[in-house]
Design a protein around this motif. Structure first.
Motif, mmCIF file in Angstrom:
data_model
loop_
_atom_site.group_PDB
_atom_site.id
_atom_site.type_symbol
_atom_site.label_atom_id
_atom_site.label_comp_id
_atom_site.label_asym_id
_atom_site.label_seq_id
_atom_site.Cartn_x
_atom_site.Cartn_y
_atom_site.Cartn_z
ATOM 1 N N LEU A 1 18.535 -50.995 -88.922
ATOM 2 C CA LEU A 1 19.284 -50.814 -90.161
ATOM 3 C C LEU A 1 18.985 -49.461 -90.810
ATOM 4 O O LEU A 1 19.902 -48.747 -91.225
ATOM 5 N N VAL A 2 17.732 -49.094 -90.863
ATOM 6 C CA VAL A 2 17.361 -47.787 -91.432
ATOM 7 C C VAL A 2 17.938 -46.670 -90.569
ATOM 8 O O VAL A 2 18.510 -45.701 -91.086
ATOM 9 N N ALA A 3 17.828 -46.794 -89.264
ATOM 10 C CA ALA A 3 18.381 -45.765 -88.365
ATOM 11 C C ALA A 3 19.892 -45.650 -88.556
ATOM 12 O O ALA A 3 20.441 -44.544 -88.538
ATOM 13 N N ALA A 4 20.574 -46.770 -88.769
ATOM 14 C CA ALA A 4 22.024 -46.750 -88.975
ATOM 15 C C ALA A 4 22.384 -46.009 -90.257
ATOM 16 O O ALA A 4 23.286 -45.161 -90.265
ATOM 17 N N TRP A 5 21.697 -46.318 -91.344
ATOM 18 C CA TRP A 5 21.990 -45.634 -92.609
ATOM 19 C C TRP A 5 21.657 -44.150 -92.529
ATOM 20 O O TRP A 5 22.396 -43.315 -93.051
ATOM 21 N N VAL A 6 20.551 -43.810 -91.889
ATOM 22 C CA VAL A 6 20.177 -42.396 -91.760
ATOM 23 C C VAL A 6 21.200 -41.678 -90.881
ATOM 24 O O VAL A 6 21.572 -40.533 -91.162
ATOM 25 N N PHE A 7 21.693 -42.354 -89.845
ATOM 26 C CA PHE A 7 22.747 -41.774 -89.017
ATOM 27 C C PHE A 7 23.970 -41.429 -89.857
ATOM 28 O O PHE A 7 24.506 -40.320 -89.768
ATOM 29 N N VAL A 8 24.416 -42.372 -90.664
ATOM 30 C CA VAL A 8 25.599 -42.140 -91.508
ATOM 31 C C VAL A 8 25.340 -40.980 -92.462
ATOM 32 O O VAL A 8 26.212 -40.121 -92.666
ATOM 33 N N LEU A 9 24.144 -40.908 -93.019
ATOM 34 C CA LEU A 9 23.793 -39.801 -93.913
ATOM 35 C C LEU A 9 23.898 -38.466 -93.167
ATOM 36 O O LEU A 9 24.524 -37.518 -93.667
ATOM 37 N N PHE A 10 23.320 -38.386 -91.981
ATOM 38 C CA PHE A 10 23.387 -37.133 -91.218
ATOM 39 C C PHE A 10 24.812 -36.800 -90.790
ATOM 40 O O PHE A 10 25.194 -35.632 -90.745
ATOM 41 N N ARG A 11 25.614 -37.813 -90.481
ATOM 42 C CA ARG A 11 27.010 -37.550 -90.139
ATOM 43 C C ARG A 11 27.776 -37.014 -91.342
ATOM 44 O O ARG A 11 28.629 -36.131 -91.206
ATOM 45 N N ALA A 12 27.474 -37.531 -92.528
ATOM 46 C CA ALA A 12 28.135 -37.034 -93.741
ATOM 47 C C ALA A 12 27.730 -35.579 -93.989
ATOM 48 O O ALA A 12 28.580 -34.738 -94.312
ATOM 49 N N ILE A 13 26.448 -35.284 -93.831
ATOM 50 C CA ILE A 13 25.982 -33.910 -94.006
ATOM 51 C C ILE A 13 26.616 -33.009 -92.944
ATOM 52 O O ILE A 13 27.079 -31.906 -93.254
ATOM 53 N N HIS A 14 26.650 -33.479 -91.712
ATOM 54 C CA HIS A 14 27.256 -32.725 -90.621
ATOM 55 C C HIS A 14 28.720 -32.408 -90.929
ATOM 56 O O HIS A 14 29.174 -31.270 -90.770
ATOM 57 N N ALA A 15 29.479 -33.412 -91.360
ATOM 58 C CA ALA A 15 30.898 -33.200 -91.678
ATOM 59 C C ALA A 15 31.050 -32.219 -92.829
ATOM 60 O O ALA A 15 31.918 -31.338 -92.796
ATOM 61 N N TYR A 16 30.203 -32.342 -93.839
ATOM 62 C CA TYR A 16 30.265 -31.424 -94.982
ATOM 63 C C TYR A 16 30.021 -29.983 -94.523
ATOM 64 O O TYR A 16 30.771 -29.070 -94.892
ATOM 65 N N ILE A 17 28.982 -29.791 -93.727
ATOM 66 C CA ILE A 17 28.685 -28.447 -93.218
ATOM 67 C C ILE A 17 29.855 -27.942 -92.374
ATOM 68 O O ILE A 17 30.295 -26.799 -92.525
ATOM 69 N N HIS A 18 30.366 -28.793 -91.504
ATOM 70 C CA HIS A 18 31.454 -28.399 -90.611
ATOM 71 C C HIS A 18 32.695 -27.982 -91.402
ATOM 72 O O HIS A 18 33.368 -27.012 -91.057
ATOM 73 N N LEU A 19 32.984 -28.706 -92.477
ATOM 74 C CA LEU A 19 34.197 -28.443 -93.249
ATOM 75 C C LEU A 19 34.037 -27.336 -94.293
ATOM 76 O O LEU A 19 35.026 -26.881 -94.853
#
Length: 136
Positions: free
Chosen positions: A84-102
Protein backbone atom coordinates in the motif's frame (compact mmCIF):
# COMPACT_ATOMS: atom_id res chain seq x y z
CA UNK A 1 -5.32 -0.71 -2.89
CA UNK A 2 -8.29 0.71 -4.79
CA UNK A 3 -7.60 4.32 -3.73
CA UNK A 4 -4.06 4.50 -5.16
CA UNK A 5 -5.42 2.93 -8.37
CA UNK A 6 -8.16 5.53 -8.52
CA UNK A 7 -5.63 8.31 -7.88
CA UNK A 8 -3.52 6.99 -10.77
CA UNK A 9 -6.62 6.93 -12.98
CA UNK A 10 -7.30 10.58 -12.06
CA UNK A 11 -3.71 11.51 -12.92
CA UNK A 12 -3.99 9.78 -16.31
CA UNK A 13 -7.29 11.54 -16.94
CA UNK A 14 -5.76 14.94 -16.09
CA UNK A 15 -2.77 14.36 -18.38
CA UNK A 16 -5.22 13.29 -21.09
CA UNK A 17 -7.17 16.54 -20.70
CA UNK A 18 -3.95 18.57 -20.86
CA UNK A 19 -2.99 16.67 -24.03
CA UNK A 20 -6.38 17.21 -25.66
CA UNK A 21 -6.38 20.92 -24.79
CA UNK A 22 -2.92 21.35 -26.31
CA UNK A 23 -3.98 19.58 -29.49
CA UNK A 24 -7.29 21.40 -29.93
CA UNK A 25 -5.71 24.73 -29.02
CA UNK A 26 -2.93 24.37 -31.56
CA UNK A 27 -5.37 23.30 -34.27
CA UNK A 28 -7.69 26.21 -33.44
CA UNK A 29 -4.75 28.64 -33.57
CA UNK A 30 -3.71 27.06 -36.90
CA UNK A 31 -0.29 26.11 -35.51
CA UNK A 32 -0.78 22.55 -36.73
CA UNK A 33 -2.90 20.92 -39.40
CA UNK A 34 -5.50 18.52 -37.94
CA UNK A 35 -4.44 15.94 -40.55
CA UNK A 36 -1.18 15.55 -38.64
CA UNK A 37 -3.07 13.53 -36.03
CA UNK A 38 -4.11 10.88 -38.56
CA UNK A 39 -0.66 9.24 -38.51
CA UNK A 40 1.25 11.56 -36.16
CA UNK A 41 3.73 12.52 -38.84
CA UNK A 42 4.32 14.90 -41.66
CA UNK A 43 5.09 18.37 -40.39
CA UNK A 44 6.91 20.44 -37.80
CA UNK A 45 5.10 19.78 -34.57
CA UNK A 46 4.95 22.34 -31.76
CA UNK A 47 6.82 21.25 -28.64
CA UNK A 48 3.65 21.35 -26.53
CA UNK A 49 2.01 18.77 -28.79
CA UNK A 50 4.98 16.42 -28.58
CA UNK A 51 5.47 16.89 -24.85
CA UNK A 52 1.84 16.37 -23.85
CA UNK A 53 1.37 13.46 -26.25
CA UNK A 54 4.44 11.66 -25.00
CA UNK A 55 3.50 12.32 -21.40
CA UNK A 56 0.05 10.84 -22.01
CA UNK A 57 1.50 7.79 -23.77
CA UNK A 58 3.95 7.35 -20.92
CA UNK A 59 0.99 6.88 -18.56
CA UNK A 60 0.33 3.53 -20.25
CA UNK A 61 3.79 2.06 -19.86
CA UNK A 62 5.08 1.41 -16.32
CA UNK A 63 1.66 2.22 -14.79
CA UNK A 64 0.32 -0.95 -16.44
CA UNK A 65 2.59 -2.98 -14.14
CA UNK A 66 1.27 -0.92 -11.21
CA UNK A 67 -2.36 -1.64 -12.14
CA UNK A 68 -1.70 -5.37 -12.56
CA UNK A 69 0.06 -5.56 -9.19
CA UNK A 70 -2.71 -3.55 -7.52
CA UNK A 71 -5.40 -5.77 -9.03
CA UNK A 72 -3.46 -8.83 -7.87
CA UNK A 73 -3.55 -7.54 -4.29
CA UNK A 74 -7.28 -6.95 -4.60
CA UNK A 75 -8.16 -10.19 -6.43
CA UNK A 76 -6.25 -12.36 -3.95
CA UNK A 77 -7.46 -10.44 -0.90
CA UNK A 78 -3.86 -9.76 0.04
CA UNK A 79 -3.38 -6.89 2.46
CA UNK A 80 0.08 -5.46 2.81
CA UNK A 81 1.24 -2.20 4.31
CA UNK A 82 4.43 -2.48 2.23
CA UNK A 83 2.37 -2.79 -0.95
CA UNK A 84 0.00 0.00 0.00
CA UNK A 85 2.78 2.45 0.85
CA UNK A 86 4.67 1.52 -2.33
CA UNK A 87 1.47 2.09 -4.35
CA UNK A 88 0.87 5.56 -2.91
CA UNK A 89 4.53 6.53 -3.32
CA UNK A 90 4.37 5.29 -6.92
CA UNK A 91 1.38 7.53 -7.63
CA UNK A 92 3.19 10.46 -6.00
CA UNK A 93 6.28 9.94 -8.19
CA UNK A 94 4.12 9.55 -11.29
CA UNK A 95 2.39 12.85 -10.50
CA UNK A 96 5.77 14.54 -10.03
CA UNK A 97 7.05 12.91 -13.22
CA UNK A 98 4.03 14.13 -15.22
CA UNK A 99 4.38 17.63 -13.78
CA UNK A 100 8.06 17.79 -14.72
CA UNK A 101 7.33 16.34 -18.17
CA UNK A 102 4.57 18.87 -18.85
CA UNK A 103 6.45 21.92 -17.52
CA UNK A 104 10.24 22.24 -17.39
CA UNK A 105 10.84 18.79 -18.90
CA UNK A 106 14.10 18.61 -16.96
CA UNK A 107 15.51 15.30 -18.14
CA UNK A 108 17.54 14.47 -15.00
CA UNK A 109 14.63 15.21 -12.62
CA UNK A 110 12.23 13.35 -14.88
CA UNK A 111 14.52 10.29 -15.00
CA UNK A 112 14.95 10.36 -11.23
CA UNK A 113 11.22 10.39 -10.58
CA UNK A 114 10.66 7.73 -13.24
CA UNK A 115 13.15 5.34 -11.65
CA UNK A 116 11.95 6.02 -8.11
CA UNK A 117 8.42 5.20 -9.25
CA UNK A 118 9.69 2.13 -11.07
CA UNK A 119 11.35 0.97 -7.84
CA UNK A 120 7.99 1.32 -6.06
CA UNK A 121 6.38 -1.03 -8.59
CA UNK A 122 9.29 -3.42 -8.14
CA UNK A 123 8.69 -3.36 -4.38
CA UNK A 124 5.01 -4.15 -4.97
CA UNK A 125 5.85 -7.14 -7.17
CA UNK A 126 8.51 -8.44 -4.78
CA UNK A 127 6.04 -8.06 -1.91
CA UNK A 128 3.45 -10.03 -3.88
CA UNK A 129 6.02 -12.69 -4.68
CA UNK A 130 6.89 -13.09 -1.01
CA UNK A 131 3.26 -13.08 0.12
CA UNK A 132 1.76 -15.18 -2.70
CA UNK A 133 4.53 -16.76 -4.72
CA UNK A 134 5.47 -19.24 -2.07
CA UNK A 135 1.88 -20.51 -1.84
CA UNK A 136 1.55 -21.56 -5.48
Amino acid sequence: MFLPMFAMFVLIFIVGIVTARARFGHVREKKINPKYFLLMQGEDVPEAILKTGRSFSNQFEIPVLFFVASLTYIATGTESMVGLVAAWVFVLFRAIHAYIHLTSNNLIRRMQTFWLGFMCVLVMWLDLFVLLGLNY
